[in-house]
Motif scaffolding. Structure first.
Motif, short mmCIF file in Angstrom:
data_model
loop_
_atom_site.label_atom_id
_atom_site.label_comp_id
_atom_site.label_asym_id
_atom_site.label_seq_id
_atom_site.Cartn_x
_atom_site.Cartn_y
_atom_site.Cartn_z
N ASP A 164 0.85 -1.18 0.00
CA ASP A 164 0.00 0.00 0.00
C ASP A 164 0.89 1.24 0.00
O ASP A 164 2.11 1.15 -0.13
N SER A 165 0.28 2.42 0.12
CA SER A 165 1.05 3.66 -0.01
C SER A 165 1.61 4.17 1.31
O SER A 165 2.24 5.23 1.34
N SER A 166 1.37 3.44 2.41
CA SER A 166 1.99 3.87 3.66
C SER A 166 3.48 3.57 3.63
O SER A 166 3.93 2.67 2.92
N GLY A 167 4.26 4.30 4.40
CA GLY A 167 5.70 4.15 4.32
C GLY A 167 6.22 4.76 3.04
O GLY A 167 5.64 5.68 2.47
N ASN A 168 7.34 4.24 2.54
CA ASN A 168 7.89 4.75 1.28
C ASN A 168 8.45 3.59 0.49
O ASN A 168 8.73 2.51 1.03
N THR A 189 3.17 0.96 -6.55
CA THR A 189 2.91 1.62 -7.83
C THR A 189 1.69 1.09 -8.56
O THR A 189 1.24 1.69 -9.53
N GLN A 190 1.12 -0.05 -8.14
CA GLN A 190 0.00 -0.65 -8.87
C GLN A 190 -1.16 -0.99 -7.93
O GLN A 190 -1.51 -2.15 -7.74
N PRO A 191 -1.79 0.03 -7.34
CA PRO A 191 -2.91 -0.24 -6.43
C PRO A 191 -4.12 -0.76 -7.19
O PRO A 191 -4.34 -0.42 -8.35
N ILE A 192 -4.92 -1.59 -6.52
CA ILE A 192 -6.19 -2.04 -7.09
C ILE A 192 -7.37 -1.46 -6.32
O ILE A 192 -8.53 -1.72 -6.66
N ALA A 193 -7.09 -0.69 -5.28
CA ALA A 193 -8.13 -0.10 -4.44
C ALA A 193 -7.65 1.26 -3.95
O ALA A 193 -6.47 1.63 -4.14
N ASN A 194 -8.55 1.99 -3.35
CA ASN A 194 -8.26 3.34 -2.87
C ASN A 194 -7.44 3.27 -1.58
O ASN A 194 -7.89 2.71 -0.58
N ASN A 195 -6.24 3.86 -1.59
CA ASN A 195 -5.40 3.87 -0.40
C ASN A 195 -5.92 4.80 0.69
O ASN A 195 -5.34 4.87 1.78
N SER A 221 -8.67 4.46 2.35
CA SER A 221 -9.43 3.75 3.38
C SER A 221 -8.63 2.55 3.85
O SER A 221 -7.77 2.01 3.11
N GLU A 222 -8.91 2.07 5.06
CA GLU A 222 -8.20 0.90 5.58
C GLU A 222 -8.50 -0.34 4.74
O GLU A 222 -7.60 -1.15 4.47
N GLU A 223 -9.77 -0.49 4.31
CA GLU A 223 -10.11 -1.62 3.46
C GLU A 223 -9.34 -1.56 2.15
O GLU A 223 -8.83 -2.58 1.66
N GLY A 224 -9.21 -0.38 1.57
CA GLY A 224 -8.45 -0.24 0.33
C GLY A 224 -6.98 -0.56 0.53
O GLY A 224 -6.36 -1.27 -0.30
N ARG A 225 -6.38 -0.07 1.62
CA ARG A 225 -4.97 -0.37 1.87
C ARG A 225 -4.76 -1.87 2.10
O ARG A 225 -3.77 -2.44 1.65
N ARG A 226 -5.70 -2.50 2.80
CA ARG A 226 -5.58 -3.95 3.03
C ARG A 226 -5.58 -4.71 1.71
O ARG A 226 -4.78 -5.64 1.52
N ARG A 227 -6.45 -4.32 0.80
CA ARG A 227 -6.52 -5.01 -0.49
C ARG A 227 -5.27 -4.76 -1.33
O ARG A 227 -4.85 -5.63 -2.10
N ASN A 228 -4.65 -3.60 -1.18
CA ASN A 228 -3.44 -3.29 -1.95
C ASN A 228 -2.21 -4.05 -1.45
O ASN A 228 -1.27 -4.26 -2.22
N ARG A 229 -2.20 -4.45 -0.18
CA ARG A 229 -1.10 -5.25 0.34
C ARG A 229 -1.34 -6.70 -0.07
O ARG A 229 -2.09 -7.43 0.56
N ARG A 230 -0.67 -7.12 -1.13
CA ARG A 230 -1.02 -8.41 -1.72
C ARG A 230 0.14 -9.00 -2.51
O ARG A 230 1.07 -8.28 -2.89
N VAL A 231 0.05 -10.28 -2.76
CA VAL A 231 0.88 -10.96 -3.75
C VAL A 231 -0.08 -11.56 -4.77
O VAL A 231 -0.97 -12.35 -4.40
N THR A 232 0.08 -11.20 -6.03
CA THR A 232 -0.82 -11.65 -7.09
C THR A 232 -0.15 -12.75 -7.89
O THR A 232 0.98 -12.57 -8.39
N VAL A 233 -0.85 -13.87 -8.02
CA VAL A 233 -0.36 -15.01 -8.81
C VAL A 233 -1.23 -15.11 -10.05
O VAL A 233 -2.45 -15.27 -9.95
N THR A 234 -0.61 -14.99 -11.23
CA THR A 234 -1.34 -14.96 -12.50
C THR A 234 -0.94 -16.16 -13.35
O THR A 234 0.25 -16.43 -13.54
N PHE A 235 -1.94 -16.86 -13.87
CA PHE A 235 -1.70 -18.05 -14.69
C PHE A 235 -2.93 -18.30 -15.55
O PHE A 235 -4.00 -17.74 -15.30
N PRO A 236 -2.80 -19.12 -16.62
CA PRO A 236 -3.98 -19.41 -17.45
C PRO A 236 -5.08 -20.05 -16.62
O PRO A 236 -4.83 -20.91 -15.77
N LYS A 237 -6.29 -19.63 -16.88
CA LYS A 237 -7.45 -20.10 -16.11
C LYS A 237 -7.62 -21.60 -16.28
O LYS A 237 -7.57 -22.12 -17.40
#
Length: 507
Positions: A277-281, A319-325, A327-343
């Motif tokens: 998320d955008s907290s810290g640097n 640099t790539q948020p998926i939610a609004n930083n 709000s706490e809910e938005g920051r929680r969703r932005n702290r993530r590891v995304t795994v992408t693969f063919p469905k």
């Protein structure tokens, strides 16, 4: 409400015509539709080949019209032509123009008073097909009349053809109830009165095809299916301790589930992306996101049993948020590891259940107050499978107060409540979720990659508020897993969850 001479989901033999002969249009790819009917009482043109008519309600500002699908046919190797009749079975005139247009805040959306807002949904292929375009115009009806009592008008739209093995689709429109799991046949379709473009002219038009986007969220993870790809967003708060890159005990069970999905998928490359998320640097966030991505990639590599799979870890900091930083809910969703693969290959599609819903039947599965919405109440009318993998929710908004309701914009997915929301469309019922308490998961209405919601849209031509005693029946399409048998229905109002209908059975 009773409808003269029709049931909303009734079937009837309606024409697909013989050869289409339109002078001066087959070699003019710039052809634009002319007037498409008189607005006078009358029915669809009939001919030898029959199509089973499907009928659904089409709510507009001054009442409810009826939308009949009377043909859906492959009219060339690259086009599918749909023919409709819109009818007024009531006693007062209805203004239908604008109820079927594309409502995106996008220059590419085109003329709002056309049929450009229709979507032809291929669930198994993960695509949504919209009418073919010629600049700002679509190859579809654009001159939609005000209907007098008893009046009707024939309309058309020409779509890009899905692959030849696609035999059924679901058709959506901003306000009309979905035409569920309808068959595509083969053969020419009779032109509507005044139609100046045929399949040959439309075949060279601009295609508008989007990925179908299916999104679920939960405490531990969220899943986004778009086209051929799946993104699993794993919450960093579950995977790691604060500012650490070592996996927690809870992380292992989650990663085993992801590894099983990768084993069932077809591709050889898996991307693993760390985010903050955008907290810290980012002097801290960037290297931490890189280490976390590498940790997850290493563990998945040890769990995946399929040979030849490679992992590509990368970190992106904030640099790539998926939610609004904000709000706490938005920051929680932005702290993530995304795994992408063919469905992975879909399991066997569950059979159709209790639908299509019979509009006007009075069926109520649950009801209650919409808190904070000045007298609005809800009734859940139906939750059923369509037969093509979708689930349809039908529910009614009722104004039980003594004055006009507020504007009905509080049902949209809200940044204030969920940390994320749509950027380029008008207000819809896109914030109404299906929740599975046992799986700790919630499911949004399906969308497409352009931003359309497969749910009711409060467009210019529809009711934007309700008078005292008035009601409005709305809908949404979802795609939860096959095994669920009931859901809670969560209804928002602007910045809070305003109602939850518990244990609604899925038929």
């Amino acid at each position: 409400m009773k409808w003269a001479g029709s049931r909303w989901t009734g079937l009837g033999a309606v024409a697909i015509a013989g050869a289409v002969v339109l002078s001066g249009c087959s070699d003019k790819k710039e052809a634009k539709p002319g007037p498409t009917g008189s607005g006078k009482p009358g029915g669809a043109t009939r001919s030898s080949a029959a199509y089973e008519k499907r009928s659904v309600p089409l709510p507009v500002k001054d009442g409810v019209a009826r939308l009949d699908l009377t043909a859906l046919s492959r009219t060339s190797g690259s086009t599918v032509t749909a023919r409709f009749t819109v009818a007024n079975d009531g006693k007062t005139p209805l203004t239908v123009s604008g109820a079927l247009g594309d409502q995106l805040n996008d220059p590419g959306a085109g003329y709002i008073l056309s049929l450009g807002g229709l979507g032809m949904v291929d669930v198994q292929g993960g695509k949504v097909y919209m009418p073919l375009r010629n600049g700002d115009h679509c190859f579809c009806s654009e001159d939609i009349k005000t209907l007098p009592p008893g009046g009707s008008q024939d309309l058309y739209a020409i779509f890009p053809a899905p692959p030849a093995n696609v035999q059924r689709v679901t058709i959506t429109a901003p306000t009309a109830a979905p035409l569920e799991n309808v068959p595509i046949v083969t053969g020419p379709v009779a032109p509507v009165p005044g139609q100046t473009a045929d399949a040959a002219a439309a075949a060279g038009g601009q295609q508008r095809v989007a990925n179908l986007v299916v999104t679920s969220t939960g405490i531990d993870q969220g899943v986004d299916d778009s086209g051929d790809d799946r993104k699993v967003n794993l919450q960093s708060d579950v995977l790691f301790a604060l500012n650490k890159a070592d996996l927690t005990p809870r992380a292992d069970a989650l990663l085993r589930q992801v590894a099983q999905q990768i084993d069932k998928s077809r591709g050889q490359t898996v991307k693993v992306d760390g985010h903050a998320d955008s907290s810290g640097n980012d002097a801290i966030n960037q290297p931490l996101s890189e280490r976390r991505a590498q940790t997850v990639a290493n563990r998945l590599k040890s769990l995946v049993t399929r040979q030849g799979v490679t992992f590509q870890p990368a970190g992106h900091g904030s640099t790539q948020p998926i939610a609004n930083n904000g709000s706490e809910e938005g920051r929680r969703r932005n702290r993530r590891v995304t795994v992408t693969f063919p469905k992975p290959q879909d399991p066997v599609t569950p059979p159709a259940g209790g639908g299509p819903y019979q509009y006007g039947s009075g069926k109520v599965l649950g009801s209650g107050e919409i808190r904070g919405a000045a007298g609005l109440r809800y009734e859940i009318n139906s939750l059923h499978r369509t037969g093509d993998g979708l689930v349809v929710l039908v529910w009614t908004i009722k104004n039980a107060g003594g004055a006009d309701s507020p504007f009905l914009q509080g049902f949209e997915r809200s940044f204030m409540l969920y940390g994320t929301g749509p950027n380029n469309r008008g207000f819809t019922t896109g914030g109404v979720m299906l929740e599975d308490p046992a799986a700790k998961a919630r499911y949004w209405p399906v969308e497409d990659s352009l931003g359309h919601c497969a749910c009711y849209g409060f467009v210019e031509a529809s009711k934007s508020k309700l008078a005292a005693g008035e009601s409005l029946t709305v809908w949404g399409l979802y795609r939860p897993p096959a095994g669920a048998t009931s859901f809670d229905v969560s209804i928002p109002w602007t910045d809070h969850v305003a109602a939850v209908a518990k244990g609604i059975p899925l038929s």
